[in-house]
Design a protein around this motif. Structure first.
Motif, PDB file in Angstrom:
ATOM      1  N   LEU A 243     -11.441  -7.881  57.874  1.00  0.00           N
ATOM      2  CA  LEU A 243     -12.901  -7.889  57.814  1.00  0.00           C
ATOM      3  C   LEU A 243     -13.463  -9.283  57.558  1.00  0.00           C
ATOM      4  CD1 LEU A 243     -13.517  -4.566  55.840  1.00  0.00           C
ATOM      5  CD2 LEU A 243     -13.737  -4.966  58.299  1.00  0.00           C
ATOM      6  N   ARG A 244     -12.609 -10.218  57.102  1.00  0.00           N
ATOM      7  CA  ARG A 244     -13.036 -11.609  56.902  1.00  0.00           C
ATOM      8  C   ARG A 244     -12.582 -12.527  58.043  1.00  0.00           C
ATOM      9  NH1 ARG A 244     -11.384 -10.558  51.327  1.00  0.00           N
ATOM     10  NH2 ARG A 244      -9.400 -11.586  51.803  1.00  0.00           N
ATOM     11  N   ASN A 245     -11.933 -11.939  59.051  1.00  0.00           N
ATOM     12  CA  ASN A 245     -11.363 -12.709  60.159  1.00  0.00           C
ATOM     13  C   ASN A 245     -12.329 -12.682  61.343  1.00  0.00           C
ATOM     14  OD1 ASN A 245      -9.846 -13.603  62.397  1.00  0.00           O
ATOM     15  ND2 ASN A 245      -7.930 -12.869  61.500  1.00  0.00           N
ATOM     16  N   LYS A 246     -13.084 -13.767  61.538  1.00  0.00           N
ATOM     17  CA  LYS A 246     -14.127 -13.805  62.574  1.00  0.00           C
ATOM     18  C   LYS A 246     -13.583 -13.571  63.985  1.00  0.00           C
ATOM     19  CE  LYS A 246     -17.766 -16.739  64.524  1.00  0.00           C
ATOM     20  NZ  LYS A 246     -18.445 -18.068  64.457  1.00  0.00           N
ATOM     21  N   PRO A 247     -12.505 -14.261  64.416  1.00  0.00           N
ATOM     22  CA  PRO A 247     -11.984 -13.983  65.761  1.00  0.00           C
ATOM     23  C   PRO A 247     -11.585 -12.524  65.942  1.00  0.00           C
ATOM     24  CG  PRO A 247     -11.040 -16.006  64.906  1.00  0.00           C
ATOM     25  CD  PRO A 247     -11.773 -15.364  63.773  1.00  0.00           C
ATOM     26  N   GLU A 366      -1.614 -11.225  67.049  1.00  0.00           N
ATOM     27  CA  GLU A 366      -1.462 -12.689  66.962  1.00  0.00           C
ATOM     28  C   GLU A 366      -2.553 -13.327  66.104  1.00  0.00           C
ATOM     29  OE1 GLU A 366       0.935 -14.519  67.929  1.00  0.00           O
ATOM     30  OE2 GLU A 366       2.069 -13.099  69.148  1.00  0.00           O
ATOM     31  N   CYS A 367      -3.796 -12.871  66.255  1.00  0.00           N
ATOM     32  CA  CYS A 367      -4.890 -13.532  65.530  1.00  0.00           C
ATOM     33  C   CYS A 367      -5.044 -13.003  64.101  1.00  0.00           C
ATOM     34  CB  CYS A 367      -6.205 -13.391  66.296  1.00  0.00           C
ATOM     35  SG  CYS A 367      -6.990 -11.779  66.214  1.00  0.00           S
ATOM     36  N   SER A 368      -4.340 -11.912  63.751  1.00  0.00           N
ATOM     37  CA  SER A 368      -4.487 -11.337  62.410  1.00  0.00           C
ATOM     38  C   SER A 368      -3.210 -11.413  61.579  1.00  0.00           C
ATOM     39  CB  SER A 368      -4.910  -9.859  62.524  1.00  0.00           C
ATOM     40  OG  SER A 368      -3.905  -9.101  63.168  1.00  0.00           O
ATOM     41  N   TYR A 369      -2.101 -11.918  62.141  1.00  0.00           N
ATOM     42  CA  TYR A 369      -0.838 -12.027  61.409  1.00  0.00           C
ATOM     43  C   TYR A 369      -1.057 -12.764  60.077  1.00  0.00           C
ATOM     44  CZ  TYR A 369       4.152 -12.936  60.702  1.00  0.00           C
ATOM     45  OH  TYR A 369       5.421 -12.984  60.194  1.00  0.00           O
ATOM     46  N   PRO A 370      -0.483 -12.275  58.965  1.00  0.00           N
ATOM     47  CA  PRO A 370       0.565 -11.275  58.801  1.00  0.00           C
ATOM     48  C   PRO A 370       0.081  -9.853  58.453  1.00  0.00           C
ATOM     49  CG  PRO A 370       0.321 -12.470  56.765  1.00  0.00           C
ATOM     50  CD  PRO A 370      -0.721 -13.011  57.720  1.00  0.00           C
ATOM     51  N   VAL A 371      -1.116  -9.489  58.827  1.00  0.00           N
ATOM     52  CA  VAL A 371      -1.572  -8.108  58.627  1.00  0.00           C
ATOM     53  C   VAL A 371      -0.692  -7.182  59.458  1.00  0.00           C
ATOM     54  CG1 VAL A 371      -3.520  -6.541  58.911  1.00  0.00           C
ATOM     55  CG2 VAL A 371      -3.918  -8.897  58.190  1.00  0.00           C
ATOM     56  N   GLY A 372      -0.420  -5.985  58.948  1.00  0.00           N
ATOM     57  CA  GLY A 372       0.430  -5.034  59.651  1.00  0.00           C
ATOM     58  C   GLY A 372      -0.100  -4.677  61.025  1.00  0.00           C
ATOM     59  N   GLU A 373       0.844  -4.438  61.966  1.00  0.00           N
ATOM     60  CA  GLU A 373       0.454  -4.161  63.347  1.00  0.00           C
ATOM     61  C   GLU A 373      -0.381  -2.891  63.463  1.00  0.00           C
ATOM     62  OE1 GLU A 373       4.152  -6.552  63.191  1.00  0.00           O
ATOM     63  OE2 GLU A 373       3.594  -4.613  62.346  1.00  0.00           O
ATOM     64  N   ASP A 445      -5.900 -19.038  66.992  1.00  0.00           N
ATOM     65  CA  ASP A 445      -4.521 -19.515  67.087  1.00  0.00           C
ATOM     66  C   ASP A 445      -3.588 -18.316  67.225  1.00  0.00           C
ATOM     67  OD1 ASP A 445      -5.214 -22.210  66.770  1.00  0.00           O
ATOM     68  OD2 ASP A 445      -5.244 -21.992  64.577  1.00  0.00           O
ATOM     69  N   TYR A 446      -2.403 -18.546  67.792  1.00  0.00           N
ATOM     70  CA  TYR A 446      -1.381 -17.507  67.885  1.00  0.00           C
ATOM     71  C   TYR A 446      -0.532 -17.566  66.608  1.00  0.00           C
ATOM     72  CZ  TYR A 446      -2.667 -17.580  72.844  1.00  0.00           C
ATOM     73  OH  TYR A 446      -3.346 -17.525  74.031  1.00  0.00           O
ATOM     74  N   LYS A 447      -0.984 -16.885  65.578  1.00  0.00           N
ATOM     75  CA  LYS A 447      -0.389 -17.034  64.253  1.00  0.00           C
ATOM     76  C   LYS A 447       1.036 -16.497  64.175  1.00  0.00           C
ATOM     77  CE  LYS A 447      -4.905 -16.769  61.965  1.00  0.00           C
ATOM     78  NZ  LYS A 447      -5.748 -16.016  61.001  1.00  0.00           N
ATOM     79  N   ARG A 448       1.299 -15.363  64.828  1.00  0.00           N
ATOM     80  CA  ARG A 448       2.653 -14.804  64.764  1.00  0.00           C
ATOM     81  C   ARG A 448       3.648 -15.688  65.506  1.00  0.00           C
ATOM     82  NH1 ARG A 448       3.876  -8.802  67.023  1.00  0.00           N
ATOM     83  NH2 ARG A 448       3.108  -9.817  68.923  1.00  0.00           N
ATOM     84  N   LEU A 449       3.283 -16.165  66.685  1.00  0.00           N
ATOM     85  CA  LEU A 449       4.178 -17.040  67.447  1.00  0.00           C
ATOM     86  C   LEU A 449       4.456 -18.339  66.698  1.00  0.00           C
ATOM     87  CD1 LEU A 449       2.813 -16.635  71.099  1.00  0.00           C
ATOM     88  CD2 LEU A 449       4.957 -15.765  70.170  1.00  0.00           C
ATOM     89  N   HIS A 450       3.418 -18.878  66.043  1.00  0.00           N
ATOM     90  CA  HIS A 450       3.617 -20.095  65.262  1.00  0.00           C
ATOM     91  C   HIS A 450       4.554 -19.848  64.090  1.00  0.00           C
ATOM     92  CE1 HIS A 450      -0.448 -21.938  66.752  1.00  0.00           C
ATOM     93  NE2 HIS A 450       0.501 -21.956  67.668  1.00  0.00           N
ATOM     94  N   ALA A 451       4.407 -18.712  63.428  1.00  0.00           N
ATOM     95  CA  ALA A 451       5.284 -18.392  62.297  1.00  0.00           C
ATOM     96  C   ALA A 451       6.724 -18.233  62.749  1.00  0.00           C
ATOM     97  CB  ALA A 451       4.794 -17.111  61.620  1.00  0.00           C
ATOM     98  N   GLU A 452       6.922 -17.585  63.896  1.00  0.00           N
ATOM     99  CA  GLU A 452       8.282 -17.414  64.410  1.00  0.00           C
ATOM    100  C   GLU A 452       8.891 -18.754  64.802  1.00  0.00           C
ATOM    101  OE1 GLU A 452       8.201 -12.905  66.318  1.00  0.00           O
ATOM    102  OE2 GLU A 452       7.690 -14.601  67.588  1.00  0.00           O
ATOM    103  N   ARG A 453       8.071 -19.624  65.391  1.00  0.00           N
ATOM    104  CA  ARG A 453       8.572 -20.936  65.788  1.00  0.00           C
ATOM    105  C   ARG A 453       8.967 -21.758  64.554  1.00  0.00           C
ATOM    106  NH1 ARG A 453       4.368 -22.369  68.390  1.00  0.00           N
ATOM    107  NH2 ARG A 453       4.984 -21.291  70.297  1.00  0.00           N
ATOM    108  N   ASN A 454       8.157 -21.691  63.511  1.00  0.00           N
ATOM    109  CA  ASN A 454       8.468 -22.425  62.290  1.00  0.00           C
ATOM    110  C   ASN A 454       9.742 -21.907  61.632  1.00  0.00           C
ATOM    111  OD1 ASN A 454       6.194 -24.012  62.602  1.00  0.00           O
ATOM    112  ND2 ASN A 454       4.910 -22.699  61.303  1.00  0.00           N
ATOM    113  N   ARG A 455       9.911 -20.580  61.646  1.00  0.00           N
ATOM    114  CA  ARG A 455      11.134 -20.011  61.058  1.00  0.00           C
ATOM    115  C   ARG A 455      12.356 -20.412  61.875  1.00  0.00           C
ATOM    116  NH1 ARG A 455       7.920 -15.116  60.343  1.00  0.00           N
ATOM    117  NH2 ARG A 455       7.231 -14.994  58.182  1.00  0.00           N
ATOM    118  N   GLY A 456      12.186 -20.427  63.207  1.00  0.00           N
ATOM    119  CA  GLY A 456      13.298 -20.840  64.062  1.00  0.00           C
ATOM    120  C   GLY A 456      13.697 -22.284  63.801  1.00  0.00           C
ATOM    121  N   ASP A 457      12.702 -23.161  63.658  1.00  0.00           N
ATOM    122  CA  ASP A 457      12.995 -24.564  63.350  1.00  0.00           C
ATOM    123  C   ASP A 457      13.676 -24.702  61.996  1.00  0.00           C
ATOM    124  OD1 ASP A 457      11.809 -25.242  65.733  1.00  0.00           O
ATOM    125  OD2 ASP A 457       9.865 -25.770  64.839  1.00  0.00           O
ATOM    126  N   LEU A 458      13.248 -23.889  61.013  1.00  0.00           N
ATOM    127  CA  LEU A 458      13.853 -23.942  59.687  1.00  0.00           C
ATOM    128  C   LEU A 458      15.312 -23.516  59.724  1.00  0.00           C
ATOM    129  CD1 LEU A 458      13.503 -24.386  56.652  1.00  0.00           C
ATOM    130  CD2 LEU A 458      12.713 -22.012  56.454  1.00  0.00           C
TER     131      LEU A 458
END
Length: 472
Positions: A243-247, A366-373, A445-458
């Motif tokens: 409810l606070r996420n404008k996109p 993607e735009c609401s991650y990490p909220v449940g699907e 932003d594609y928040k879930r894809l970014h999180a997965e990419r960061n975890r993969g790099d880690l």
């Protein structure tokens, strides 16, 4: 290709690959159950829309009352949609699918009571039909919300959009079957009992498959980084974040409205066309083209987005094209003897409009991650039901009753026909306005894809550090 992938898992990993193979096999059983259940529920929802006039004559009710058999799905899904999101994100996917399967089967069987002559229900027969529809309507949010959860938990990231597309598009497949099958099964009102019996079979089959075939709520081997490191927020926390996420709010309003418009189009198509002299069979054909082309569009767009990750660009382009197709249909449907043009406009409307749905659901995650699907897609569906109810009431209120139209094929008795000119033009105008609003104001932003990419790099960095550490 998929069976080769499964065999490859066993050849590559030997006994150690068995858990991955089991995950592979169970994900497709689960996908099949969700697809069949989604298809069956859509068939139940639109059972009477393609034969609304014959249903009204058989049960001795008005067309407005017949429309409530479709509208009740929208009304019930508004409050129960919130419950369904909680069930999916808190109790689990397995519970949601099995519960919806039993509700759908129970409602389908209760509908049969309305046409059983030996019960001698008389004027009460309609209420059994209505109660059955209500119980099936309870199942709809549970199964409609499941595809994104299923794709996130059970499929790798390069298959998520395709899996979501297959599970989501089984709903319009059910709409397609209803549009083709109902007019074929009911050339006259006396055949309505046969139609109800036929539609009960897939509901019973889906219930059996879900109950027997689904054993776990999460896979034994997570298929992706986001599934491995699940960080879904608690239900109420996630709701507040949305409810606070404008996109997300923009996405929910625009695509919720789009889903509501497609709901109205599917439910009212026969009534819109019969007043201009088009038959129930032609209306069913238009509904079929609308859905078949939509399935094709969804397949092509899903494959494209899985490869490119262009969620935003794809939805904006297709939303604009679907609004142009809606204008074409609105204008063409007001004239007689325009069968070919109507078929083309219905096909284009479905191709561009339906294709957006599974991509928009993935974009919501993607735009609401990490909220449940379940919560992120569920709120959009609840918004679509609210907007759909408002639209159904508005469009019917804008109709004008015409005393006598010689060309009309509507079976309305002494009440005359309904002129749908104003409603279809309003529908096209709203579709265009929402498309413009979405194109101008939606950015994320594609928040879930970014999180997965960061975890993969880690993980890669940790593996590199381990490899570089000298042995003690």
């Amino acid at each position: 290709m998929e069976s080769a992938e499964a065999a490859g898992l066993l050849r590559e990993h030997g006994p150690g690959g068995l858990p991955r193979f089991r995950t592979y096999r169970r994900r497709w059983v689960l996908l099949a159950a969700v697809c069949l259940l989604n298809c069956s529920n859509a068939m139940v929802w639109l059972t009477f829309a393609p034969v609304a006039d014959k249903t009204a004559a058989y049960f001795h009710i008005s067309l407005e009352v017949v429309n409530w058999l479709s509208t009740v799905y929208l009304l019930i899904s508004i409050p129960f949609g919130v419950v369904a999101t909680w069930v999916l994100d808190s109790v689990g996917l397995r519970c949601a699918v099995i519960l919806s399967a039993w509700l759908n089967m129970t409602g389908s069987i209760i509908r049969m009571f309305s046409v059983l002559k030996f019960l001698s229900l008389g004027s009460q027969s309609y209420w059994y039909l209505f109660i059955g529809q209500c119980i099936c309507a309870l199942a709809q949010p549970l199964i409609i919300f499941s595809p994104t959860k299923l794709a996130a938990l059970w499929f790798p990231d390069h298959q998520r959009a395709t899996a979501n597309m297959m599970a989501s598009m089984s709903n319009p497949l059910g709409v397609l079957i209803a549009n083709l099958l109902s007019p074929a099964l009911v050339p006259e009102g006396k055949h309505i009992p046969l139609m109800l019996g036929v539609y009960t079979v897939p509901a019973v089959t889906a219930c059996a498959l879900a109950t027997v075939g689904i054993h776990e709520k999460v896979p034994p081997t997570p298929p992706s980084a986001s599934a491995t490191y699940s960080t879904s927020q608690p239900f109420l926390t996630g709701l507040k974040m949305l409810l606070r996420n404008k996109p997300y709010i923009i996405l929910a309003v625009c695509f919720g409205g789009g889903i509501g418009m497609f709901t109205c189009f599917s439910a009212l198509l026969e009534q819109i066309l019969c007043e201009k002299g088009y038959s129930n069979e032609f209306a069913g054909l238009n509904g079929a083209l609308f859905t078949v082309c939509g399935l094709l569009g969804a397949l092509l767009l899903g494959l494209y987005v899985d490869r490119t990750r262009n969620f935003i660009e794809s939805t904006k382009i297709f939303f604009c094209l679907s609004s142009l197709a809606s204008i074409m249909f609105a204008v063409t449907s007001r004239f007689r003897h325009q069968a070919i043009t109507l078929a083309i406009s219905s096909s284009l409307f479905g191709f561009f409009g339906f294709a957006i749905y599974p991509i928009a659901m993935e974009l919501a995650v993607e735009c609401s991650y990490p909220v449940g699907e379940g919560t992120s897609t569920g709120l959009i569906f609840v918004a679509s039901q609210i907007e759909g109810v408002i639209l159904m009431i508005l469009l019917q209120a804008l109709t004008v009753r015409v005393a006598e139209v010689p060309s009309s094929t509507c079976t309305l008795g002494q009440d005359g026909s309904l002129d749908w000119t104003a409603p279809v033009l309003v529908l096209a105008g709203l579709c265009s306005a929402m498309a413009c609003f979405y194109v101008i104001f939606f950015h994320t932003d594609y928040k879930r894809l970014h999180a997965e990419r960061n975890r993969g790099d880690l993980v890669k960095a940790e593996d590199t550090a381990t490899a570089d550490t000298p042995d003690a």
